[in-house]
Design a protein around this motif. Structure first.
Motif, short mmCIF file in Angstrom:
data_model
loop_
_atom_site.label_atom_id
_atom_site.label_comp_id
_atom_site.label_asym_id
_atom_site.label_seq_id
_atom_site.Cartn_x
_atom_site.Cartn_y
_atom_site.Cartn_z
N ASP A 148 -5.57 4.12 -1.07
CA ASP A 148 -4.89 4.80 -2.16
C ASP A 148 -4.43 3.76 -3.18
OD1 ASP A 148 -3.98 7.66 -2.75
OD2 ASP A 148 -2.11 6.56 -3.10
N TYR A 195 5.24 4.39 -11.03
CA TYR A 195 5.91 3.68 -9.94
C TYR A 195 7.07 2.87 -10.53
CZ TYR A 195 2.09 0.65 -11.61
OH TYR A 195 1.18 -0.03 -12.39
N PHE A 225 9.57 4.78 -1.74
CA PHE A 225 8.91 5.49 -2.83
C PHE A 225 8.68 6.94 -2.45
CE2 PHE A 225 5.34 7.14 -5.21
CZ PHE A 225 5.65 6.78 -6.51
N ASN A 226 8.18 7.18 -1.24
CA ASN A 226 7.96 8.56 -0.80
C ASN A 226 9.28 9.31 -0.63
OD1 ASN A 226 5.16 8.77 -0.80
ND2 ASN A 226 4.97 7.88 1.24
N ARG A 228 -1.63 1.12 -5.04
CA ARG A 228 -0.66 0.14 -4.58
C ARG A 228 0.63 0.28 -5.39
NH1 ARG A 228 -2.14 -5.68 -4.06
NH2 ARG A 228 -1.33 -5.54 -1.94
N LEU A 229 1.73 -0.17 -4.80
CA LEU A 229 3.04 -0.11 -5.44
C LEU A 229 3.63 -1.51 -5.52
CD1 LEU A 229 4.45 2.85 -3.30
CD2 LEU A 229 3.47 3.02 -5.59
N GLU A 237 0.82 -1.20 0.00
CA GLU A 237 0.00 0.00 0.00
C GLU A 237 0.87 1.26 0.00
OE1 GLU A 237 -3.25 -0.07 -0.31
OE2 GLU A 237 -3.36 -2.26 -0.17
N ASN A 238 0.47 2.25 -0.79
CA ASN A 238 1.13 3.55 -0.77
C ASN A 238 0.77 4.27 0.53
OD1 ASN A 238 2.60 5.82 -1.73
ND2 ASN A 238 0.70 6.77 -2.41
#
Length: 494
Positions: free
Chosen positions: A309, A331, A456-457, A311-312, A219-220
């Motif tokens: 939100d 992504y 990722f963030n 997904r990654l 999950e993001n």
């Protein structure tokens, strides 16, 4: 019934536990955080920075059980008379425990599949008639996120749990299934690959000629103030407590994130009241969420928040195994050859290659299985699956903007290991944009999950502060082993 139970539980399994000295109703076999949630208790532990934490967002969950400190609350099942107390992070370090006194179990198979979701199941079914297979799944069940849903999914004709049961009931004697088992990585071992894994505290070494990484997606994590506060739920955790344990996240829930439709049908099925808030700024409360404030200053009285939100792809197992990444669809995804390989002998299938519906992941699992069979000389036609799969374009994720000026960055958690957004942002603003160096200076992505949810963030922050395209930002490679494990336990191997 307990305050947040969705239905009556089996009375014969009722037990009594004590949290901070208070007697609570629980049921044998329940996870500790679920039993506490059902009783309306969200705050379980406290971070090193003094921040209250629950069990359903991210970060470790140390507790004191029957007077013993540093117990992992996530892995604990309730027992009658159990006494639980809150604990801060202190000296706790989340790690995979291995009993070095136990003899190592060894398995030799043709193919090892890491990930028991629809893609892993599809690959297993395709392979099992001709090859031996070891299927490893970290969770205690097969089916991945699909198993946690109760609404019929596109491409399947029945309710998700029935679909998973019917598919897995077809496994034959060539298949060995390891649920509740953590794969520590993929390593070259001559003509074979070595996949060490741990089930409870038992070390298992699996040797295989081919590897399929069907590790799915994560999950993001949305960036808003107090985004890890007790009562904030990651979507997969929310689905688990609802559909596996029969417990509601709250009585009035706020949905935040850009895809509320991912969980609305489940909430409506159970009659859980909800409100969609597309622009969250801050959650507040004493020991749990009591209100959500949006960027316009509107206040919503709620007792839980679910982040729904995008997904990654779960890229850590891919980079650890030697795969390269590219930025596509918003992504990072693995670079694959025409047969879904990241390198010779290692294949990838499912949402790890790009976010798709469950049925498309199942098809991709069958496709990869067919590629492997063809490589072993069997008469198969992978093109049949490839043609069907072409109907499903991976989902694109729009870039999210981090609102630096409008948030108290110290209250925004970018990493569950007590790393806030300000700490990382201060380093980046000094001109340090190499994420490997950022890791060392901030401890971003240096915890148990190795950045599955935060890297990722971190890349997004670097991109927005510097203007560098996400495609040009290199993500640190996941180091072996994939999860923290006591080195001395592995060193005892012969």
């Amino acid at each position: 019934m307990r305050p947040l139970d969705l239905y009556e539980k089996d009375a014969s399994k009722k037990v009594t536990i004590y949290f901070e000295g208070k007697a609570l109703e629980a049921y044998e076999g329940e996870k500790l955080p679920v039993a506490l949630l059902a009783n309306g208790i969200y705050w379980i532990t406290t971070s090193l920075q003094g921040r209250k934490r629950g069990a359903f967002t991210f970060g470790p969950l140390p507790v004191v059980i029957n007077g013993i400190k540093n117990m992992d609350g996530r892995k604990t099942l309730v027992k009658d008379g159990m006494r639980i107390e809150r604990q801060n992070y202190g000296e706790f370090q989340e790690a995979v425990e291995i009993d070095g006194s136990k003899e190592v179990l060894r398995e030799v198979v043709d193919v090892v599949i890491i990930g028991g979701g629809p893609a892993g199941i599809g690959a297993t079914l395709e392979l099992q008639e001709h090859l031996t297979v070891a299927l490893i799944e970290e969770r205690g069940w097969l089916g991945g996120l699909m198993f946690l849903k109760s609404i019929q999914q596109e491409g399947f004709e029945k309710e998700p749990k029935k679909v998973i049961k019917e598919l897995t009931s077809q496994f034959n004697e060539n298949v060995k299934v390891f649920t509740g088992t953590i794969a520590l990585g993929v390593f070259d071992e001559g003509e074979y690959f070595l996949v060490p894994a741990v089930k409870k505290d038992q070390l298992i070494e699996i040797m295989a000629k081919r590897v399929v990484l069907a590790t799915g997606a994560v999950e993001n994590i949305l960036l808003f103030e107090n985004n890890e506060f007790p009562g904030v739920f990651r979507l997969d955790f929310a689905l688990e407590v609802i559909n596996k344990w029969g417990v509601a996240p709250g009585k009035r829930v706020a949905l935040v994130g850009r895809k509320p439709e991912r969980i609305i049908p489940e909430l409506e099925k159970w009659g859980i009241e909800y409100i969609v808030v597309p622009n969250p700024k801050r959650v507040e409360g004493e020991e749990k969420v009591e209100r959500l404030i949006d960027t316009n200053g509107n206040v919503y009285e709620v007792d839980a928040v679910i982040v729904s939100d995008y997904r990654l792809p779960d890229i850590n197992p891919i980079t650890q195994a030697g795969g390269k990444l590219r930025f596509k669809w918003g992504y990072y995804v693995p670079v694959l050859d025409e047969q879904n390989c990241i390198r010779e002998g290692i294949y990838v299938a499912g949402s790890a290659t790009g976010i798709k519906p469950h049925y498309a992941n199942y098809l991709e699992g069958r496709l990869v299985g067919a590629y492997i069979l063809k490589e072993f000389g069997h008469d198969v036609t992978p093109a049949v699956y490839r043609e069907k799969l072409e109907e499903y374009e991976p989902e694109s994720m729009p870039m999210q903007r981090i609102e630096f000026k409008d948030m108290n960055l110290e209250d925004v958690q970018i990493c569950g290991c007590d790393v806030n957004l300000k700490k990382v942002d201060d380093v980046v603003k000094k001109g340090i944009t190499d994420l490997q160096i950022v890791k060392r200076l901030t401890h971003l992505a240096m915890g148990f999950c190795q950045g599955r949810f935060c890297l990722f963030n971190g890349a997004l922050l670097v991109s927005q502060r510097t203007g560098v395209d996400m495609a040009k930002i290199d993500l640190p490679v996941a180091r072996p082993p994939l999860k923290n494990v006591r080195v001395k336990s592995l060193a005892r191997r012969e």
